[in-house]
Design an enzyme around this catalytic site. Structure first.
Site, PDB file in Angstrom:
ATOM      1  N   LEU A  56       1.033  -1.361   0.151  1.00 55.71           N
ATOM      2  CA  LEU A  56      -0.073  -0.259  -0.323  1.00 55.71           C
ATOM      3  C   LEU A  56       1.190   1.616  -0.023  1.00 55.71           C
ATOM      4  CD1 LEU A  56      -2.218  -2.242   0.788  1.00 55.71           C
ATOM      5  CD2 LEU A  56      -3.640  -0.228   2.373  1.00 55.71           C
ATOM      6  N   SER A  57       1.973   1.624  -1.351  1.00 54.73           N
ATOM      7  CA  SER A  57       2.558   2.525  -1.129  1.00 54.73           C
ATOM      8  C   SER A  57       2.387   3.456  -2.554  1.00 54.73           C
ATOM      9  CB  SER A  57       3.599   2.820  -0.915  1.00 54.73           C
ATOM     10  OG  SER A  57       4.432   3.675  -0.964  1.00 54.73           O
ATOM     11  N   GLU A  58       1.947   4.045  -2.922  1.00 54.93           N
ATOM     12  CA  GLU A  58       1.690   5.019  -4.802  1.00 54.93           C
ATOM     13  C   GLU A  58       2.560   5.235  -4.753  1.00 54.93           C
ATOM     14  OE1 GLU A  58      -2.622   4.000  -2.603  1.00 54.93           O
ATOM     15  OE2 GLU A  58      -0.807   5.023  -1.620  1.00 54.93           O
ATOM     16  N   GLN A  80      -6.363   2.326  -6.620  1.00 53.40           N
ATOM     17  CA  GLN A  80      -7.295   1.747  -5.949  1.00 53.40           C
ATOM     18  C   GLN A  80      -8.557   3.122  -6.188  1.00 53.40           C
ATOM     19  OE1 GLN A  80      -7.473   0.196  -2.586  1.00 53.40           O
ATOM     20  NE2 GLN A  80      -7.120  -1.449  -3.328  1.00 53.40           N
ATOM     21  N   PHE A  81      -8.306   4.822  -5.881  1.00 54.98           N
ATOM     22  CA  PHE A  81      -8.738   5.438  -5.837  1.00 54.98           C
ATOM     23  C   PHE A  81      -8.035   6.990  -6.365  1.00 54.98           C
ATOM     24  CE2 PHE A  81     -11.693   2.534  -3.367  1.00 54.98           C
ATOM     25  CZ  PHE A  81     -12.824   2.871  -3.720  1.00 54.98           C
ATOM     26  N   ALA A  82      -8.706   7.308  -7.382  1.00 52.17           N
ATOM     27  CA  ALA A  82      -7.573   8.769  -7.421  1.00 52.17           C
ATOM     28  C   ALA A  82      -7.050   9.636  -6.869  1.00 52.17           C
ATOM     29  CB  ALA A  82      -8.707   9.934  -8.645  1.00 52.17           C
ATOM     30  N   ASP A  83      -8.708   9.677  -5.525  1.00 57.77           N
ATOM     31  CA  ASP A  83      -8.123  10.588  -4.107  1.00 57.77           C
ATOM     32  C   ASP A  83      -6.427   9.943  -3.953  1.00 57.77           C
ATOM     33  OD1 ASP A  83     -11.156   9.263  -5.303  1.00 57.77           O
ATOM     34  OD2 ASP A  83     -11.467  10.760  -2.821  1.00 57.77           O
ATOM     35  N   PHE A  86      -2.258  11.367  -4.533  1.00 59.23           N
ATOM     36  CA  PHE A  86      -1.502  12.098  -4.287  1.00 59.23           C
ATOM     37  C   PHE A  86      -0.638  11.356  -3.939  1.00 59.23           C
ATOM     38  CE2 PHE A  86      -5.530  14.150  -4.784  1.00 59.23           C
ATOM     39  CZ  PHE A  86      -5.667  14.969  -5.695  1.00 59.23           C
ATOM     40  N   HIS A 127     -13.377   9.107  -0.847  1.00 55.34           N
ATOM     41  CA  HIS A 127     -12.995   8.395  -2.517  1.00 55.34           C
ATOM     42  C   HIS A 127     -14.139   8.835  -3.669  1.00 55.34           C
ATOM     43  CE1 HIS A 127     -12.001   6.126   0.941  1.00 55.34           C
ATOM     44  NE2 HIS A 127     -11.543   4.961   0.570  1.00 55.34           N
TER      45      HIS A 127
END
Length: 322
Positions: A56-58, A80-83, A86, A127
């Site tokens: 879990l690391s964008e 997973q979500f555009a939110d 960032f 989300h």
């Protein structure tokens, strides 16, 4: 007949079959098939070396994907979500978008970053965001967002084959809302080209993503009042189709821009500025914008936040009566 989610899955499957360099990575994209099941079944077909579940690391997802792209692979990274994008914003803006320029063309980054965007699924403020303007502001990126299953497949294939990094925003509230004929096999839709979703003569509704559907509904209501709306689906936001906007505004003289993102510095402001600079003398009315509000996306009553056919129709009437 496929919905958008199925069309995207088909595009990924066919591109992975066509080119072994295509790699998928992201959170839960493997056995789970992603939070919206867009990658469902691909892990079983292509295995864990080509469909990679990540931590879990964008920042790690995008950083690793960028390295893959620079070394000959064609990664498709799912956020997973555009939110959540960032978390990898610095990687995208400071590195991915600038590598071709900073290396004088020695390296390119043929990377696609997919993310579900917008509201409509009761996801609340964390989300439901529409962050496209941040990336449209970034030279070196391309930003794409479909509004139909047919376009979703063709645009995603074009994005995977493009030499530049593409931010591919998928409007999640229409993932499964309607079906359309989507052929199997190879076809592409060129990036940077809009489509005329509906021909009309009186008002130009210029939109993209899920709000194209709302514009089409509003245009049917407007027709009952004797107002003929043209609906332009931009499809690619960076670069956007200037010729299509010029053509429709010269035709109607009454542009109404519709998007779900907040109004302040939203992409509609850039379109409005483009129209003012190029087409001022063709206008019969001001450029009106129908957008989300300049607030966080609400937990409750999200349907009031998003543009809908009633709000769009109100702007159409205002334009015609100016």
């Amino acid at each position: 007949m496929l919905n958008m989610a199925e069309a995207l899955n088909l595009a990924l499957r066919e591109e992975m079959q066509r080119d072994e360099r295509v790699i998928i990575l992201g959170e839960d994209v493997g056995k789970r098939g992603g939070v919206f099941l867009i990658t469902e079944g691909l892990y079983e077909l292509f295995g864990p070396e080509r469909v990679i579940d990540t931590p879990l690391s964008e920042a790690a997802i995008i950083g690793v994907a960028a390295g893959m792209a620079m070394n000959g692979l064609l990664p498709v990274a799912e956020i997973q979500f555009a939110d959540f994008i960032f978390g990898g914003f610095d990687q995208i803006v400071s590195n991915v978008a600038k590598i071709r320029y900073r290396t004088g063309g020695q390296f390119s980054v043929p990377l696609v970053i997919r993310a579900p965007v917008g509201g409509g699924v009761k996801g609340g403020m964390f989300h439901s965001q529409s962050p496209e303007a941040y990336f449209i502001h970034t030279p070196g990126l391309k930003v794409v967002t479909p509004s139909t299953p047919y376009d979703a497949k063709g645009l995603l294939i074009s994005s995977i084959r493009d030499d530049d990094p593409v931010i591919f925003f998928e409007p999640k509230r229409i993932y499964r809302s309607f079906r359309q004929e989507v052929p199997e096999g190879d076809y592409t839709i060129p990036l940077g080209k809009a489509r005329i979703a509906r021909e009309g003569a009186d008002v130009s509704l210029i939109s993209y993503a899920a709000t194209v559907v709302d514009c089409l509904k509003a245009s049917e209501k407007a027709k009952e009042e004797g107002i003929d709306c043209e609906v332009i689906d931009l499809r690619t936001l960076l670069p956007f189709d200037k010729e299509a906007i010029e053509k429709t505004v010269k035709k109607t003289g009454r542009p109404v821009i519709v998007h779900e993102a907040p109004k302040m510095c939203g992409f509609g402001a850039e379109i409005a500025a483009f129209i003012a600079e190029r087409l001022l003398l063709d206008l019969e009315a001001p450029v009106f914008r129908v957008t989300g509000y300049d607030t966080p996306f609400p937990f409750a009553h999200g349907h009031y936040y998003m543009p809908n056919e009633t709000r769009i129709l109100r702007a159409v009437r205002k334009s015609v009566s100016f």
